[in-house]
Design a protein around this motif. Sequence first.
Motif, PDB file in Angstrom:
ATOM      1  N   ASP A   6      -2.046  16.541 -22.867  1.00 26.11           N
ATOM      2  CA  ASP A   6      -2.425  17.663 -21.995  1.00 26.11           C
ATOM      3  C   ASP A   6      -2.571  18.937 -22.804  1.00 26.11           C
ATOM      4  O   ASP A   6      -3.533  19.705 -22.617  1.00 26.11           O
ATOM      5  N   LEU A  40     -16.703  22.318 -22.358  1.00 27.94           N
ATOM      6  CA  LEU A  40     -15.838  21.922 -21.240  1.00 27.94           C
ATOM      7  C   LEU A  40     -15.911  20.405 -21.050  1.00 27.94           C
ATOM      8  O   LEU A  40     -14.881  19.720 -20.946  1.00 27.94           O
ATOM      9  N   ALA A  41     -17.124  19.888 -21.032  1.00 25.63           N
ATOM     10  CA  ALA A  41     -17.294  18.440 -20.836  1.00 25.63           C
ATOM     11  C   ALA A  41     -16.735  17.663 -22.030  1.00 25.63           C
ATOM     12  O   ALA A  41     -16.164  16.574 -21.871  1.00 25.63           O
ATOM     13  N   VAL A  44     -13.038  17.362 -21.564  1.00 25.88           N
ATOM     14  CA  VAL A  44     -12.721  16.354 -20.546  1.00 25.88           C
ATOM     15  C   VAL A  44     -12.873  14.955 -21.139  1.00 25.88           C
ATOM     16  O   VAL A  44     -11.986  14.102 -21.016  1.00 25.88           O
ATOM     17  N   GLY A  45     -13.974  14.721 -21.817  1.00 27.00           N
ATOM     18  CA  GLY A  45     -14.251  13.393 -22.369  1.00 27.00           C
ATOM     19  C   GLY A  45     -13.269  12.969 -23.453  1.00 27.00           C
ATOM     20  O   GLY A  45     -13.010  11.778 -23.641  1.00 27.00           O
ATOM     21  N   ARG A  47     -10.167  13.286 -23.553  1.00 24.83           N
ATOM     22  CA  ARG A  47      -8.820  13.070 -23.068  1.00 24.83           C
ATOM     23  C   ARG A  47      -8.269  11.651 -23.281  1.00 24.83           C
ATOM     24  O   ARG A  47      -7.112  11.478 -23.676  1.00 24.83           O
ATOM     25  N   ARG A  65     -11.952   6.938 -30.185  1.00 23.52           N
ATOM     26  CA  ARG A  65     -12.087   6.994 -28.728  1.00 23.52           C
ATOM     27  C   ARG A  65     -12.302   8.424 -28.246  1.00 23.52           C
ATOM     28  O   ARG A  65     -13.100   8.678 -27.340  1.00 23.52           O
ATOM     29  N   GLY A  69     -15.687   9.782 -26.286  1.00 23.72           N
ATOM     30  CA  GLY A  69     -15.624  10.486 -25.000  1.00 23.72           C
ATOM     31  C   GLY A  69     -16.206  11.885 -25.095  1.00 23.72           C
ATOM     32  O   GLY A  69     -16.952  12.322 -24.212  1.00 23.72           O
ATOM     33  N   THR A  72     -20.072  12.178 -24.886  1.00 25.68           N
ATOM     34  CA  THR A  72     -20.837  11.813 -23.691  1.00 25.68           C
ATOM     35  C   THR A  72     -21.556  13.017 -23.090  1.00 25.68           C
ATOM     36  O   THR A  72     -22.400  12.848 -22.214  1.00 25.68           O
TER      37      THR A  72
ATOM     38  N   MET B   1     -17.616  11.083 -20.258  1.00 25.16           N
ATOM     39  CA  MET B   1     -17.068  10.952 -18.910  1.00 25.16           C
ATOM     40  C   MET B   1     -16.775   9.481 -18.623  1.00 25.16           C
ATOM     41  O   MET B   1     -17.587   8.616 -18.919  1.00 25.16           O
ATOM     42  N   ASN B   2     -15.632   9.230 -18.048  1.00 18.77           N
ATOM     43  CA  ASN B   2     -15.269   7.856 -17.742  1.00 18.77           C
ATOM     44  C   ASN B   2     -15.438   7.520 -16.263  1.00 18.77           C
ATOM     45  O   ASN B   2     -16.183   6.647 -15.901  1.00 18.77           O
ATOM     46  N   ASP B   6     -12.334  12.115 -14.266  1.00 19.03           N
ATOM     47  CA  ASP B   6     -12.949  12.951 -15.299  1.00 19.03           C
ATOM     48  C   ASP B   6     -13.935  13.941 -14.690  1.00 19.03           C
ATOM     49  O   ASP B   6     -13.957  15.122 -15.032  1.00 19.03           O
ATOM     50  N   GLN B   9     -12.200  16.701 -12.802  1.00 16.57           N
ATOM     51  CA  GLN B   9     -11.650  17.702 -13.718  1.00 16.57           C
ATOM     52  C   GLN B   9     -12.767  18.607 -14.251  1.00 16.57           C
ATOM     53  O   GLN B   9     -12.618  19.828 -14.324  1.00 16.57           O
ATOM     54  N   LEU B  10     -13.885  17.998 -14.601  1.00 20.91           N
ATOM     55  CA  LEU B  10     -15.017  18.790 -15.081  1.00 20.91           C
ATOM     56  C   LEU B  10     -15.529  19.733 -13.985  1.00 20.91           C
ATOM     57  O   LEU B  10     -15.904  20.874 -14.265  1.00 20.91           O
ATOM     58  N   ARG B  47      -4.926  16.773 -13.707  1.00 18.99           N
ATOM     59  CA  ARG B  47      -5.523  15.497 -14.063  1.00 18.99           C
ATOM     60  C   ARG B  47      -4.742  14.255 -13.617  1.00 18.99           C
ATOM     61  O   ARG B  47      -5.332  13.286 -13.109  1.00 18.99           O
TER      62      ARG B  47
END
Lengths: 283, 283
Positions: A6, A40-41, A44-45, A47, A65, A69, A72, B1-2, B6, B9-10, B47
């Motif tokens: 986090d 921002l994206a 998020v990806g 995480r 990984r 993410g 993306t 993005m999964n 996700d 959150q975005l 999240r």
Amino acid sequence: MNGPADRAQLALLLEVAGTPKPGNVDRERDLSALRFEHFLAGAVGSRTGLDMAEAGDPVGAAFERSVAGMATQEGGNTQFGSLLLLVPLVSAAAAELTPERCDDVVSETTVADAEAFYRAFDHVSVAVDDPPADAAALDVRRGSDAIPAVRERGLDLQSVLELGVPGDDVAREWVTGFERSFAAADRLGDRSGPVVDRTAAVYLSLLAERPDTLVVTRHGESVAADVRERASTLAERDAVVTDRPAVTTFADDLVAEGINPGTTADLVAAGLFIALERGTISV
Amino acid sequence: MNGPADRAQLALLLEVAGTPKPGNVDRERDLSALRFEHFLAGAVGSRTGLDMAEAGDPVGAAFERSVAGMATQEGGNTQFGSLLLLVPLVSAAAAELTPERCDDVVSETTVADAEAFYRAFDHVSVAVDDPPADAAALDVRRGSDAIPAVRERGLDLQSVLELGVPGDDVAREWVTGFERSFAAADRLGDRSGPVVDRTAAVYLSLLAERPDTLVVTRHGESVAADVRERASTLAERDAVVTDRPAVTTFADDLVAEGINPGTTADLVAAGLFIALERGTISV
């Protein structure tokens, strides 16, 4: 906030929000094809990979990984370097976030970690220097195509990053106990005010310290030296606080010339994570 | 993005980045005690609860967890209303994100969901209207103290939110198949350009449509009507695109008067999620 993953994700977000950060995307500025929303994206990806690092998964796999993410989003490479710092730091934080523990994380890396590191380059285009002539087979831009050479030479990830040190101050962190990342964290904690303002000031101090290696890669040593010199003049008088218009002018100039000190932004993200983890800053 | 968590959150991050959003924190504006960085941290903290919603956990428990995580930042309530929309939407998206499926999620809620909803108010202070005189025992501001009354009356979460509809347009979404959230998503998809710019335009269009219920709660119906009227004048000429300074003036005035149309921002977050989930916008 729950755990290190986090806080690493928050560090990515605070880094891009910190403004003004001359030459980089920040809360007040987009570049032409690379915008705030892409960062921002990307955060998020990232995480899931950061979660893997927190859970104790191998550093290489967690890094790959996180990059997959991050990549993306549609802006291209937003946080590759930041993640290359954050993943081992999150991994260390699961035990204790000290330079010594970071050294252990680095020295414990394996050939499998190195393979995953190369695979990360398959996900996104990253600006790097040409390798030395005798190391062309290990050029990271070859991505997973370089893996047979990595295996043949039995290189772990520490060794791979040692090869990259001369031209890459992110790799340099791996072999110095994340020296400048910890220094950035100290500076963030020593300042006062909203975190996004501290972030801008610490960015400038890091840019003043050493030529940004991404700028060296893209524009040469002379341009990077000029940028460092100009940052130094501003940092000496703490211009983020005392003369913000001067910092904005510096930012305007860098953007106009297409100069993006991205390595310095990566170090700021690492410093933010360490400071959040140690509680010397909070949001 | 999964997956949907996700994207939810975005959505929280894109909502706060969208600027100008008069009266709310956005990429260009902090309020005095409530800053951009608090919203970033709120999105990070949310999240785990959003993950629970994606995994099919009960809506109430997922919502309470998301609020508990959101509330770990130091700014106070940043995204309570947004999460009250996003959690059922994420839950629906695990099957199919349609108004009909959202209705099912709402109608399937139980007394346990209602209890968790009340517990969520223990984590953060939320501005709400006084309840009707005969429902004082169910005042959400009582938090978990109200749970015995909820149990005694056998109220599920749908019933609790129905009670809140007259003065709360977030609750209203729960009983209308998330009508305005889906409308916001359509508008986001119909516009062009960076998502953060679309966000600002759609925010203005929603604010022009109905008086913001958070503004009604805090400042009364007359003030909320004036805000709506002024937003309407700007939205009619698409001022976010055609006359940005006029929107900035509107924003300056609202901030000076301490007017925060937070409900409208919540609807924007919900619309962003739906549009991301359906792929009508992407980042």
